[in-house]
Design an enzyme around this catalytic site. Structure first.
Site, mmCIF file in Angstrom:
data_model
loop_
_atom_site.group_PDB
_atom_site.id
_atom_site.type_symbol
_atom_site.label_atom_id
_atom_site.label_comp_id
_atom_site.label_asym_id
_atom_site.label_seq_id
_atom_site.Cartn_x
_atom_site.Cartn_y
_atom_site.Cartn_z
ATOM 1 C CB CYS A 230 96.942 131.700 68.118
ATOM 2 S SG CYS A 230 98.739 131.829 68.111
ATOM 3 C CB CYS B 275 100.728 126.298 63.772
ATOM 4 S SG CYS B 275 101.833 127.462 64.617
ATOM 5 C CB CYS C 254 97.228 125.141 65.653
ATOM 6 S SG CYS C 254 96.791 125.581 67.355
ATOM 7 C CB CYS D 177 101.796 121.042 80.673
ATOM 8 S SG CYS D 177 102.857 119.675 81.121
ATOM 9 C CB CYS E 148 105.502 122.151 81.778
ATOM 10 S SG CYS E 148 105.928 122.285 80.024
ATOM 11 C CB CYS F 296 109.256 120.324 77.221
ATOM 12 S SG CYS F 296 107.966 119.259 76.520
ATOM 13 N NE ARG G 27 104.815 114.587 78.278
ATOM 14 C CZ ARG G 27 105.506 115.715 78.421
ATOM 15 N NH1 ARG G 27 105.448 116.634 77.496
ATOM 16 N NH2 ARG G 27 106.234 115.930 79.479
HETATM 17 N N1 SAM Z 1 101.213 128.748 71.243
HETATM 18 C C1 SAM Z 1 102.313 128.071 71.775
HETATM 19 C C2 SAM Z 1 103.273 127.610 70.710
HETATM 20 O O1 SAM Z 1 102.874 127.096 69.700
HETATM 21 O O2 SAM Z 1 104.468 127.772 70.926
HETATM 22 C C3 SAM Z 1 101.964 126.916 72.665
HETATM 23 C C4 SAM Z 1 100.838 125.972 72.390
HETATM 24 S S1 SAM Z 1 100.991 124.875 71.013
HETATM 25 C C5 SAM Z 1 99.387 124.278 70.943
HETATM 26 C C6 SAM Z 1 102.072 123.566 71.526
HETATM 27 C C7 SAM Z 1 102.359 122.454 70.551
HETATM 28 O O3 SAM Z 1 101.267 121.552 70.491
HETATM 29 C C8 SAM Z 1 102.611 122.806 69.099
HETATM 30 O O4 SAM Z 1 103.901 123.256 68.874
HETATM 31 C C9 SAM Z 1 102.382 121.483 68.413
HETATM 32 O O5 SAM Z 1 103.573 120.741 68.331
HETATM 33 C C10 SAM Z 1 101.378 120.778 69.324
HETATM 34 N N2 SAM Z 1 100.055 120.704 68.666
HETATM 35 C C11 SAM Z 1 99.206 121.728 68.475
HETATM 36 N N3 SAM Z 1 98.104 121.321 67.809
HETATM 37 C C12 SAM Z 1 98.264 120.010 67.563
HETATM 38 C C13 SAM Z 1 97.466 119.014 66.905
HETATM 39 N N4 SAM Z 1 96.307 119.332 66.328
HETATM 40 N N5 SAM Z 1 97.924 117.756 66.869
HETATM 41 C C14 SAM Z 1 99.119 117.443 67.434
HETATM 42 N N6 SAM Z 1 99.904 118.331 68.063
HETATM 43 C C15 SAM Z 1 99.501 119.599 68.122
HETATM 44 FE FE1 SF4 Z 2 99.251 129.616 68.001
HETATM 45 FE FE2 SF4 Z 2 98.495 127.104 67.753
HETATM 46 FE FE3 SF4 Z 2 100.693 127.909 66.541
HETATM 47 FE FE4 SF4 Z 2 100.646 127.712 69.226
HETATM 48 S S1 SF4 Z 2 100.451 126.048 67.767
HETATM 49 S S2 SF4 Z 2 101.472 129.397 68.013
HETATM 50 S S3 SF4 Z 2 98.518 128.261 69.633
HETATM 51 S S4 SF4 Z 2 98.602 128.630 66.104
#
Ligand code: SAM
Ligand code: SF4
Ligand code: DTB
Length: 327
Positions: free
Chosen positions: A63, A67, A70, A107, A138, A198, A270
């Site tokens: 990606c 973040c 992630c 989801c 979702c 959500c 949730r």
């Molecule tokens: N890429 C898309 C986005 O970020 O909009 C969707 C997938 S992303 C993994 C969805 C959400 O999962 C993130 O916004 C974050 O809040 C949560 N998330 C991701 N990695 C995480 C982690 N290591 N621990 C807890 N929550 C996490």
């Molecule tokens: Fe990409 Fe992870 Fe951020 Fe979602 S949370 S936008 S998968 S880096």
């Protein structure tokens, strides 16, 4: 005891919460906070029912966003293997398995900054196929334009997940490649398309209690509360920017759930990522605080979640039952 201001009874849906009021909820003695959140919970929901969703990563890794939490960000070296968008048939087979195991919502998550229109064709077909199995749908695909949200609505999408993640102030410590306002814009497109929202965030990223208050404040003052509010405990992933964050105190996590319940009385809250690292007692406190939805199945997107057999035992011990679709 800190009684609610006389003009507002707990359990009333309000959008004018002040940050100070929310900070005061966080600061309540624990028993007072949980008593109030449990009381609100019982006004709007069956006390012992929990909604069950199952997650699937339909497009993993690589990606372009950064973040800090992630595993799927190309900015992090986590050893995760990136993969292409899954075949529709494979997704539907996984959805069927989830449905047969008791999930009512499926989801699907994709590691995109935003979907390309071509990708949306495939995702719309997945949504249609999952709906035909009798499940709620979702998806979480990153940022959406208004027309993209309309297309997903046309395919029958029930919920779109897009989290604000943390407070507006702490946000830039966590993500630099898209702004807090970008996220609000996507939420508005989703809302305008008539899709359920959500939206929640993550606790345990090194933020202060005031950031947790700021995050809940941002959610609870949206023009409409998200129908679903996922509260995630950070899953620490080696190689990510936040992979070495200090341990989260479970009581702080439970407080966040309770404040979400009080401030967004009619939303599903949730108990989201992080259950694999939580004791049964912490999870029981989360349900007591008003959490009434979980992710079920041994994998979240890329990280582990409790075994189904463990969850069955936990539900039995607590007298919790899975919520049926039309309750
Ligand atoms: N890429 C898309 C986005 O970020 O909009 C969707 C997938 S992303 C993994 C969805 C959400 O999962 C993130 O916004 C974050 O809040 C949560 N998330 C991701 N990695 C995480 C982690 N290591 N621990 C807890 N929550 C996490
Ligand atoms: Fe990409 Fe992870 Fe951020 Fe979602 S949370 S936008 S998968 S880096
Ligand atoms: C949400 O708030 N939590 C889910 C879902 N929305 C998409 C994702 C949790 C991901 C946890 C880390 C992982 O498994 O990669």
């Amino acid at each position: 005891m800190n009684a609610p201001a006389p003009e507002f009874r707990d359990g009333t849906v309000r959008h004018d919460w002040t940050r100070d009021e929310i900070a005061q909820l966080f600061a309540l003695p624990f028993a007072d906070l949980i008593f109030r959140s449990q009381t609100v919970h019982r006004q709007h929901f069956a006390a012992n029912e929990v909604q069950i969703s199952t997650l699937l990563s339909i497009k993993t890794g690589g990606c372009p966003e950064d973040c800090g939490y992630c595993s799927q960000s190309a900015s992090h070296e986590t050893g995760l293997k990136a993969s292409k968008l899954m075949e529709i048939e494979k997704v539907l087979a996984d959805a069927r398995t989830a449905r047969d195991a008791g999930a009512t919502r499926f989801c699907m998550g994709a590691a995109w900054r935003s979907p390309k229109d071509r990708d949306l064709d495939a995702v719309c077909a997945m949504v249609e196929g999952v709906k035909a199995l009798g499940m709620e749908t979702c998806v979480t695909l990153g940022m959406l334009t208004g027309p993209q949200a309309e297309r997903l609505k046309g395919a029958g999408l029930d919920y779109y997940n897009h989290n604000i993640d943390t407070s507006p102030e702490y946000y830039t410590e966590v993500i630099t490649t898209r702004t807090f306002q970008d996220r609000l814009d996507t939420l508005e497109h989703v809302r305008n398309a008539g899709i359920n929202v959500c939206c929640g965030g993550i606790v345990g990223m090194g933020e202060e209690e005031s950031d947790r208050a700021g995050m809940i404040h941002a959610l609870a003052t949206l023009p409409s509360h998200p129908e679903s509010v996922p509260i995630n405990a950070l899953m620490k992933v080696k190689g990510t920017k936040l992979g070495e964050s200090a341990a989260l105190d479970p009581i702080d996590f439970v407080r966040t759930i309770a404040v979400a319940r009080i401030t967004m009385p009619k939303s599903f809250v949730r108990l989201s990522a992080g259950r694999d690292n939580m004791s049964d007692e912490t999870q029981a406190l989360c349900f007591l605080a008003g959490a009434n939805s979980i992710f079920y199945g041994t994998k979240l997107l890329t990280t582990p979640n409790p075994k189904e057999s463990h969850d069955h035992k936990l539900f039995e011990k607590l007298g919790v039952t899975p919520m049926a679709l039309d309750s």
